[in-house]
Design a protein around this motif. Structure first.
Motif, mmCIF file in Angstrom:
data_model
loop_
_atom_site.group_PDB
_atom_site.id
_atom_site.type_symbol
_atom_site.label_atom_id
_atom_site.label_comp_id
_atom_site.label_asym_id
_atom_site.label_seq_id
_atom_site.Cartn_x
_atom_site.Cartn_y
_atom_site.Cartn_z
ATOM 1 N N GLU A 4 15.228 -53.148 1.520
ATOM 2 C CA GLU A 4 14.347 -54.048 2.271
ATOM 3 C C GLU A 4 12.974 -53.417 2.438
ATOM 4 O O GLU A 4 12.835 -52.201 2.433
ATOM 5 C CB GLU A 4 14.952 -54.336 3.645
ATOM 6 C CG GLU A 4 16.289 -55.026 3.579
ATOM 7 C CD GLU A 4 16.895 -55.246 4.955
ATOM 8 O OE1 GLU A 4 16.164 -55.150 5.962
ATOM 9 O OE2 GLU A 4 18.094 -55.496 5.021
ATOM 10 N N GLY A 5 11.975 -54.250 2.571
ATOM 11 C CA GLY A 5 10.635 -53.785 2.896
ATOM 12 C C GLY A 5 9.765 -53.405 1.718
ATOM 13 O O GLY A 5 8.609 -53.033 1.911
ATOM 14 N N MET A 6 10.271 -53.486 0.503
ATOM 15 C CA MET A 6 9.439 -53.202 -0.673
ATOM 16 C C MET A 6 8.677 -54.478 -1.029
ATOM 17 O O MET A 6 9.276 -55.534 -1.171
ATOM 18 C CB MET A 6 10.292 -52.763 -1.877
ATOM 19 C CG MET A 6 10.944 -51.433 -1.685
ATOM 20 S SD MET A 6 11.750 -50.709 -3.144
ATOM 21 C CE MET A 6 12.184 -52.018 -4.193
ATOM 22 N N HIS A 7 7.343 -54.339 -1.150
ATOM 23 C CA HIS A 7 6.530 -55.523 -1.413
ATOM 24 C C HIS A 7 5.597 -55.365 -2.604
ATOM 25 O O HIS A 7 4.961 -56.336 -3.012
ATOM 26 C CB HIS A 7 5.699 -55.864 -0.180
ATOM 27 C CG HIS A 7 6.528 -56.122 1.032
ATOM 28 N ND1 HIS A 7 7.319 -57.236 1.180
ATOM 29 C CD2 HIS A 7 6.729 -55.386 2.158
ATOM 30 C CE1 HIS A 7 7.941 -57.192 2.340
ATOM 31 N NE2 HIS A 7 7.606 -56.075 2.944
ATOM 32 N N CYS A 8 5.479 -54.148 -3.126
ATOM 33 C CA CYS A 8 4.472 -53.934 -4.166
ATOM 34 C C CYS A 8 4.855 -52.756 -5.060
ATOM 35 O O CYS A 8 5.855 -52.077 -4.832
ATOM 36 C CB CYS A 8 3.117 -53.662 -3.520
ATOM 37 S SG CYS A 8 3.058 -52.132 -2.553
ATOM 38 N N GLY A 9 4.033 -52.515 -6.044
ATOM 39 C CA GLY A 9 4.263 -51.410 -6.964
ATOM 40 C C GLY A 9 4.248 -50.057 -6.277
ATOM 41 O O GLY A 9 4.965 -49.141 -6.678
ATOM 42 N N ASN A 10 3.442 -49.908 -5.252
ATOM 43 C CA ASN A 10 3.394 -48.649 -4.507
ATOM 44 C C ASN A 10 4.735 -48.379 -3.836
ATOM 45 O O ASN A 10 5.224 -47.246 -3.835
ATOM 46 C CB ASN A 10 2.283 -48.719 -3.454
ATOM 47 C CG ASN A 10 1.450 -47.479 -3.426
ATOM 48 O OD1 ASN A 10 1.497 -46.654 -4.330
ATOM 49 N ND2 ASN A 10 0.665 -47.354 -2.373
ATOM 50 N N CYS A 11 5.336 -49.421 -3.274
ATOM 51 C CA CYS A 11 6.663 -49.283 -2.655
ATOM 52 C C CYS A 11 7.689 -48.874 -3.697
ATOM 53 O O CYS A 11 8.518 -47.992 -3.450
ATOM 54 C CB CYS A 11 7.088 -50.609 -2.024
ATOM 55 S SG CYS A 11 6.021 -51.228 -0.716
ATOM 56 N N VAL A 12 7.641 -49.506 -4.851
ATOM 57 C CA VAL A 12 8.563 -49.199 -5.936
ATOM 58 C C VAL A 12 8.431 -47.731 -6.334
ATOM 59 O O VAL A 12 9.431 -47.021 -6.488
ATOM 60 C CB VAL A 12 8.323 -50.139 -7.139
ATOM 61 C CG1 VAL A 12 9.050 -49.660 -8.374
ATOM 62 C CG2 VAL A 12 8.728 -51.568 -6.786
ATOM 63 N N ARG A 13 7.203 -47.255 -6.491
ATOM 64 C CA ARG A 13 6.975 -45.859 -6.873
ATOM 65 C C ARG A 13 7.502 -44.888 -5.809
ATOM 66 O O ARG A 13 8.071 -43.843 -6.136
ATOM 67 C CB ARG A 13 5.499 -45.614 -7.141
ATOM 68 C CG ARG A 13 5.037 -46.161 -8.482
ATOM 69 C CD ARG A 13 3.619 -45.758 -8.813
ATOM 70 N NE ARG A 13 2.631 -46.419 -7.967
ATOM 71 C CZ ARG A 13 2.190 -47.665 -8.134
ATOM 72 N NH1 ARG A 13 2.651 -48.390 -9.125
ATOM 73 N NH2 ARG A 13 1.285 -48.170 -7.335
ATOM 74 N N ARG A 14 7.317 -45.230 -4.551
ATOM 75 C CA ARG A 14 7.781 -44.350 -3.463
ATOM 76 C C ARG A 14 9.309 -44.253 -3.456
ATOM 77 O O ARG A 14 9.866 -43.163 -3.290
ATOM 78 C CB ARG A 14 7.261 -44.883 -2.140
ATOM 79 C CG ARG A 14 7.497 -43.954 -0.997
ATOM 80 C CD ARG A 14 6.750 -44.399 0.222
ATOM 81 N NE ARG A 14 7.085 -43.514 1.322
ATOM 82 C CZ ARG A 14 6.651 -43.671 2.541
ATOM 83 N NH1 ARG A 14 5.843 -44.658 2.837
ATOM 84 N NH2 ARG A 14 6.997 -42.833 3.488
ATOM 85 N N VAL A 15 9.987 -45.381 -3.637
ATOM 86 C CA VAL A 15 11.452 -45.380 -3.675
ATOM 87 C C VAL A 15 11.945 -44.595 -4.885
ATOM 88 O O VAL A 15 12.861 -43.773 -4.784
ATOM 89 C CB VAL A 15 11.993 -46.823 -3.673
ATOM 90 C CG1 VAL A 15 13.472 -46.857 -4.029
ATOM 91 C CG2 VAL A 15 11.748 -47.471 -2.316
ATOM 92 N N LYS A 16 11.342 -44.814 -6.041
ATOM 93 C CA LYS A 16 11.751 -44.101 -7.256
ATOM 94 C C LYS A 16 11.557 -42.600 -7.083
ATOM 95 O O LYS A 16 12.427 -41.807 -7.448
ATOM 96 C CB LYS A 16 10.990 -44.603 -8.472
ATOM 97 C CG LYS A 16 11.465 -43.920 -9.761
ATOM 98 C CD LYS A 16 10.931 -44.592 -10.974
ATOM 99 C CE LYS A 16 11.345 -43.992 -12.281
ATOM 100 N NZ LYS A 16 12.039 -42.773 -12.351
#
Length: 75
Positions: free
Chosen positions: A11-23
């Motif tokens: 939950e809470g991922m909204h953009c490419g930056n979020c994707v990069r942080r999770v990865k």
């Protein structure tokens, strides 16, 4: 031992930056291979001798994105 698949709902991922942080959070975890990170979902595999899906969800949650293993989907 062979790797086991996992799927996390995130939950809470909204953009490419979020994707990069999770990865990045998962890539730093020993015994984990990330196959796909999309808004709301992560898939990959893990070494059962090193970790488990609940621990992976905890890593993602600590990175700022509440996560949980998806039952019946390798999690």
């Amino acid at each position: 031992m062979s790797d086991a698949p996992f799927t996390l709902k995130v939950e809470g991922m909204h953009c490419g930056n979020c994707v990069r942080r999770v990865k990045a959070a998962l890539d730093a975890f020993e015994g984990v291979t990330v196959d796909s990170v999309e808004v709301g979902r992560v898939t990959g595999s893990f070494d059962p001798e090193e970790t488990n899906p609940a621990a992976l969800a905890d890593v993602v949650t600590r990175a700022g994105y509440p996560a949980a293993p998806v039952a019946g989907a390798g999690g």
